[in-house]
Enzyme design. Structure first.
Site, PDB file in Angstrom:
ATOM      1  N   ASP A  86     149.724  13.247  19.914  1.00  0.00           N
ATOM      2  CA  ASP A  86     151.102  13.612  19.585  1.00  0.00           C
ATOM      3  C   ASP A  86     151.210  13.873  18.075  1.00  0.00           C
ATOM      4  O   ASP A  86     150.408  13.376  17.283  1.00  0.00           O
ATOM      5  CB  ASP A  86     152.065  12.476  19.949  1.00  0.00           C
ATOM      6  CG  ASP A  86     152.072  12.217  21.443  1.00  0.00           C
ATOM      7  OD1 ASP A  86     151.731  13.136  22.205  1.00  0.00           O
ATOM      8  OD2 ASP A  86     152.410  11.081  21.829  1.00  0.00           O
TER       9      ASP A  86
HETATM   10  N1  URA Z   1     148.989   8.241  23.922  1.00  0.00           N
HETATM   11  C1  URA Z   1     150.141   8.658  23.376  1.00  0.00           C
HETATM   12  O1  URA Z   1     151.201   8.182  23.724  1.00  0.00           O
HETATM   13  N2  URA Z   1     150.098   9.622  22.456  1.00  0.00           N
HETATM   14  C2  URA Z   1     148.936  10.166  22.022  1.00  0.00           C
HETATM   15  O2  URA Z   1     148.956  11.041  21.166  1.00  0.00           O
HETATM   16  C3  URA Z   1     147.744   9.723  22.589  1.00  0.00           C
HETATM   17  C4  URA Z   1     147.797   8.759  23.548  1.00  0.00           C
END
Ligand code: URA
Length: 241
Positions: A100
């Site tokens: 993310d």
């Molecule tokens: N889990 C998440 O919530 N976000 C990420 O970027 C990777 C794993």
């Protein structure tokens, strides 16, 4: 072979080659290149001091900063690929899976689509380890909940490891997953009543984030790291010991 032919094998057009030579960016051995037509051995050519990547695959790790998108391009935001120098951007490297925008840490980038596919496929169960900081006090009950598989609204997560590193008003834990659905770690912590404050990826399979990499910095994977990833995804074709 002509110098411009060697540069074209590394992805540069003849006019780009001429411009780079004119700007003094290209060396042959220790000397600045004189002309696009000079005779060279491809392995002697350097661009900005580095040897050229010809047809071989490229494997990089990056320490992704917050605010950067794990994609090859984006209309408004910087991407992990846009942080790479031009010589890597033209190799069409792609990120392996996604983090993310607000999540930091280890991102692998490669031209090797088959390896990338296997590292994110649930079939190969490549482990991803994250350092999570969350609200509230984590307990052994939370460790058990992760080990049992946290039920989310649309699926039940596979059993996941949790090692509590600090527990107080906020807590810190390392968690290990073998799948990577959208917002999965955030959703799992929210589901056990501990919303995440921050998340950093530390490891994919046998490859750990190099702590010497500043946010946004990258390096090539070592031969041992590449071999480890290829072994765990049944792609290793070298000598078996
Ligand atoms: N889990 C998440 O919530 N976000 C990420 O970027 C990777 C794993």
């Amino acid at each position: 072979m002509r110098l411009d032919r060697a540069l074209s094998l590394a992805g540069y057009s003849r006019s780009e080659a001429r411009a780079m030579i004119a700007r003094g960016r290209v060396c042959v051995g220790d000397a600045a290149a004189r002309s696009a037509g000079m005779d060279v051995r491809p392995e002697d050519v350097r661009l900005d001091g580095e040897s050229l990547d010809y047809e071989t695959e490229v494997y990089l790790m990056m320490n992704k900063p917050a605010g950067v998108v794990t994609a090859t391009e984006d209309k408004s935001l910087p991407t992990v690929v846009s942080l790479l120098p031009e010589r890597y951007q033209r190799r069409r490297l792609g990120p392996v899976g996604r983090l993310d925008r607000d999540v930091t840490g280890l991102v692998l980038l490669t031209t090797d689509g088959q390896l990338a596919h296997r590292l994110i496929s649930p079939k190969w169960k490549a482990e991803k380890r994250y350092r999570a900081t969350c609200e509230g006090t984590l307990t052994d009950g939370d460790v058990r909940a992760f080990a049992d598989g946290v039920a989310l609204s649309d699926f039940t997560a596979r059993p996941a490891g949790m090692e509590i590193l600090a527990a107080g008003e906020t807590s810190v834990a390392d968690v290990t997953l073998t799948e990577g659905k959208f917002h999965q770690v955030k959703r799992m912590f929210a589901a056990i009543g501990h919303p995440l404050i921050s998340l950093q990826r530390l490891q994919i399979g046998c490859v750990e984030l190099d702590e010497t990499l500043a946010p946004g910095a990258f390096r090539r994977l070592t031969a041992a790291e590449i071999e480890g990833l290829r072994r765990m995804t049944d792609l290793f074709e070298g000598e078996r010991t």
